[in-house]
Design an enzyme around this catalytic site. Structure first.
Site, PDB file in Angstrom:
ATOM      1  N   TRP A   1       1.596  -6.810 -22.894  1.00 42.60           N
ATOM      2  CA  TRP A   1       0.203  -7.063 -23.293  1.00 42.60           C
ATOM      3  C   TRP A   1      -0.183  -6.178 -24.459  1.00 42.60           C
ATOM      4  O   TRP A   1      -0.935  -6.559 -25.343  1.00 42.60           O
ATOM      5  CB  TRP A   1      -0.724  -6.810 -22.099  1.00 42.60           C
ATOM      6  N   HIS A   2       0.358  -4.948 -24.452  1.00 43.62           N
ATOM      7  CA  HIS A   2       0.007  -4.001 -25.502  1.00 43.62           C
ATOM      8  C   HIS A   2       0.590  -4.404 -26.841  1.00 43.62           C
ATOM      9  O   HIS A   2       0.010  -4.097 -27.886  1.00 43.62           O
ATOM     10  CB  HIS A   2       0.491  -2.598 -25.154  1.00 43.62           C
ATOM     11  N   GLY A   3       1.732  -5.037 -26.828  1.00 47.45           N
ATOM     12  CA  GLY A   3       2.289  -5.395 -28.117  1.00 47.45           C
ATOM     13  C   GLY A   3       3.576  -6.151 -28.002  1.00 47.45           C
ATOM     14  O   GLY A   3       4.270  -6.099 -26.979  1.00 47.45           O
TER      15      GLY A   3
END
Lengths: 358, 471
Positions: free
Chosen positions: B325-327
């Site tokens: 989700w972060h990257g």
């Protein structure tokens, strides 16, 4: 007996906020001061602009410039709609960015606070700003030069990928070789003089190692260029040797080389090119030039000379002029222009081109 | 537009507050929505369309779910599925398309099939805050489906909830059920406003005065090729401070702005670096995300109800996806995997760390150490960079001459002082919620000082968005 329902984080927050211990007077002071500050500042900005920029109409005020900037962005459809819309969007983003940069650069807050803040940073915190790094003994370094040295190699694939997003040829070897081939097609030989950046030779002023420091991709860059037949004149070692002999190759508060460093480079290039001397007899004279370095100016101090004295150098001015029939075409950046162009504040007619001719 | 910019502070915010409070109650949400869209569109006008699209899809699906009648169960399921597919597709495309193409090309190259590579494929620009508002919007539809939230029948109310500028681009992720009553009715008071100002001022101080200087140390360290052991650890601790103050500072500013508008958002950080285990860390770090993952991923996967083995798998999977989700990069996957693995490991120990019998200070230190190690993957640009940094951390790489000059920058008094202050604030000073619970005159002076110094420091710094803007 039912277990008490576990409160959610939001419920806890609401209870918490509802139990802030603060008097009515304190609330009014805090809220009022904040609102007054953020609401009055635009008026301060307006007054500041009227005072400093001789504004004639309100439309010239920076905060209102958003309207003409956005108005200038036009939707032009030449062909397909989607590319035209994307281009329009890009233009809008550019206009917005320009506006925001303008607003920050011309803000009264920055104008009034920055010199004092920077003075504190320089004098007490021994820190520069985003463009300037303070070294030992009053030496100043340009952040971009610093980054060249410490960043990952410029030949690394991910660095090239980043550069490719700007639409340029990301591989410097390919770019230089392509340029060399174009010149060769016109009977011109390309000779490359990569000028060392100042931190490369002054690592000790940054608590680092002495000697010639280099970006980790440089050797590979050099090898590939030479393999492609490009002549490279690397003066870094000679400039370092000059420093060891007690002659500074670079200016203390400027990004560029001293006249001595530049003349060394000129001698090396001349020796490498080994062109026969021209028939013209060139006259030269030495002239002292005193100026404050460009890096010191980048600090945006109100009185930079208080911290960094001006430097005096001796420029060898050569009485010569560009010759369109010359055998050598010199293409360069500010390292070529310094001591040649008066606009750089270090005198004129004594730069790399003149000394190369001499 | 970032909160810590002249444009936001002196032009957008006063205009937004004035328009909001001068608007009659009936159109307050419309006013807030319009300003929020302007705030969001400032970064890229085309992104407004995307947010409007997902907002409309989810609002419509919510209305469909709320319609009574025959076939409603099937219709509700379809509406839920539609929302999830649309939101995840949008997120997947914008966030993971480039990553997917790069890995596909790398795989084709490794298999020796260059003809199947896509060279010069167009690169997708990541819309600001997409990870936040898609999760936020999706949570509404799921909550309606589950019966945990009522259907919103006013489009503007819903659009206001999704786009609210205080928490739009970097959270906290606010679930509709937690804010529904505030959308209907909320209180305004000078006390609430004043606490909001305090949050905002302290948050700005965290960002400008602590996160940014520590960030500079971290940037220099992580960009350097090979570092000495000491420099590498200094850079890593600095990054740990940067990400905490950057994100918690933003959250404080978001909470403060919410309070100024009459909204109460929950705490998002609870002194996470004082945690004594990774399990505790995730109860204190980015709480709005961890509870979202728990409620919408971990529990639907079975949570801890399907046996020990499945519990560990669920924990690891949720954290892997949390990392993703972060990257879009292997680094984030590994970061999530480290945390997921450790959570599973501690779960096997009864939700305690293996060192829980040690003195508290050692537990905190060891937990911080583990978190820091994981941060290497979070911060490094690529996997090879992360391994190289590890090599520097443990003395495997000799510091090269070029990297030696970083000492001239990162150890100057300015950066050293802010680094030390950051450490003191992390472990010795109260967090914003506690500090502002009781506001006294000395605290007011302190907030004014922090805000004033941050503003002056802002004049010396150029544009520096918040780290979590990239997610």
């Amino acid at each position: 007996m039912d277990k008490p329902k576990k409160l959610s984080r939001e419920e806890i927050a609401k209870i918490e906020i509802g139990h802030t211990t603060i008097t009515r007077t304190q609330s009014l002071v805090v809220g009022g001061l904040f609102l007054a500050f953020i609401a009055l500042y635009p008026l301060v900005q307006v007054a500041y602009e009227y005072h400093t920029r001789a504004i004639r109409t309100p439309l010239e005020l920076q905060p209102l410039k958003i309207f003409p900037l956005l108005h200038q962005v036009k939707f032009t459809k030449n062909g397909k709609t989607l590319p035209a819309m994307l281009e329009y969007n890009r233009s809008l983003i550019a206009a917005i960015k320009k506006y925001e940069d303008m607003l920050e650069d011309t803000s009264a807050l920055r104008a009034e606070c920055l010199p004092t803040a920077q003075r504190f940073m320089t004098a007490i915190m021994k820190s520069g700003n985003e463009k300037v790094i303070l070294g030992a003994d009053g030496w100043l370094f340009y952040a971009s030069d610093f980054n060249y040295l410490v960043n990952p190699g410029f030949m690394r694939p991910e660095r090239q990928l980043k550069r490719s997003l700007s639409g340029v040829q990301p591989n410097p070897v390919q770019a230089i070789v392509a340029f060399g081939n174009q010149l060769a097609a016109r009977g011109i030989k390309l000779v490359l003089l990569p000028v060392p950046v100042k931190p490369m030779l002054y690592g000790d002023k940054l608590r680092g190692d002495m000697g010639v420091l280099q970006n980790c991709s440089y050797d590979r860059f050099l090898v590939r260029l030479q393999a492609a037949g490009v002549t490279v004149i690397d003066v870094a070692d000679k400039l370092a040797a000059m420093r060891r002999r007690g002659v500074e190759p670079y200016l203390k508060t400027d990004t560029h080389w001293t006249p001595e460093g530049m003349q060394l480079a000129a001698r090396e290039v001349a020796a490498a090119l080994a062109r026969p001397r021209g028939r013209a007899v060139l006259r030269a004279k030495t002239v002292p030039v005193t100026a404050l370095g460009d890096i010191a100016v980048m600090l945006k101090l109100s009185h930079p000379k208080e911290f960094f004295p001006e430097e005096t150098v001796t420029v060898r001015q050569v009485a010569t002029a560009p010759d369109r029939h010359a055998a050598i075409l010199l293409l360069g950046d500010s390292f070529t222009n310094i001591y040649s162009l008066e606009a750089m504040n270090w005198g004129g007619h004594g730069g790399l081109a003149e000394n190369l001719a001499y | 537009m970032v909160f810590s910019s002249y444009l936001f502070l002196f032009f957008f915010l006063p205009l937004a507050l004035a328009a909001y409070y001068l608007s009659p109650k009936k159109i307050k949400h419309l006013t807030l929505t319009l300003f929020s869209y302007a705030f969001y569109g400032w970064a890229n006008p085309s992104f407004m369309l995307l947010m409007w699209f997902t907002t409309t899809v989810d609002y419509t699906n919510g209305r469909i779910m709320g319609r009574p009648g025959s076939g409603s169960a099937r219709r509700r399921k379809l509406a839920l599925l539609c929302s999830i597919v649309v939101n995840l597709s949008v997120l997947a495309f914008f966030k993971y398309f480039n990553f997917g193409m790069e890995n596909y090309n790398a795989l084709m190259a490794a298999m020796g099939i260059p003809a199947w590579q896509f060279e010069g494929f167009f690169r997708v620009v990541l819309p600001l805050g997409i990870s936040f508002y898609t999760f936020q919007s999706m949570s509404y539809v799921v909550d309606v489906y589950r019966g945990d939230a009522e259907v919103v029948t006013n489009y503007i109310d819903y659009a206001c909830y999704v786009s609210m500028f205080p928490q739009l681009v970097a959270g906290p992720i606010v679930r509709f059920q937690d804010i529904a009553d505030q959308l209907r009715e909320r209180s305004y008071s000078w006390e609430k406003f004043a606490r909001g100002v305090a949050f905002f001022a302290l948050g700005m101080g965290k960002k400008i005065l602590l996160a940014n200087p520590c960030g500079k140390i971290a940037d220099v360290a992580f960009n350097a090729v090979d570092l000495s052991v000491f420099d590498a650890w200094y850079g890593l601790v600095a990054y740990s401070f940067q990400i905490y103050f950057d994100f918690s500072g933003y959250s404080d500013m978001a909470i403060g702005l919410g309070l100024m508008l009459g909204f109460v958002f929950a705490k998002n950080f609870d002194s996470p670096y004082k945690s004594r285990s990774i399990t505790e860390f995730w109860k204190r770090w980015h709480m709005s995300l961890s509870t979202w993952l728990r409620d919408y991923l971990y529990i639907p996967l079975g949570g801890n109800r399907k046996g020990q083995r499945r519990t560990y798998i669920n924990l690891a999977l949720v954290m892997l996806l949390g990392g993703l989700w972060h990257g879009a990069s292997w680094n984030f996957l590994i970061w999530g995997g480290i945390h997921g693995g450790y959570l599973a490991f501690e779960r096997a120990q009864g939700k305690e760390s293996i060192y829980h019998r040690l003195p508290r200070v050692m537990q905190v230190g060891l937990t911080f150490f583990i978190v820091m190690i994981a941060w290497v993957f979070f911060r490094a640009d690529t996997l090879p960079d992360a391994w190289r940094y590890f090599s520097s951390l443990f003395g495997g790489a000799p510091a090269t001459g070029a990297s030696s000059i970083i000492r001239g920058l990162i150890y100057n008094p300015y950066y050293l002082l802010h680094f030390i202050i950051a450490g003191i604030v992390v472990w010795a000073l109260p967090q914003t919620w506690d500090f502002t619970r009781k506001i006294t005159w000395p605290k007011i002076v302190w907030c004014i000082l922090v805000f004033g110094i941050a503003l002056i420091a802002l004049t010396t710094q150029s544009y520096n968005p918040f780290i979590y803007f990239i997610f």
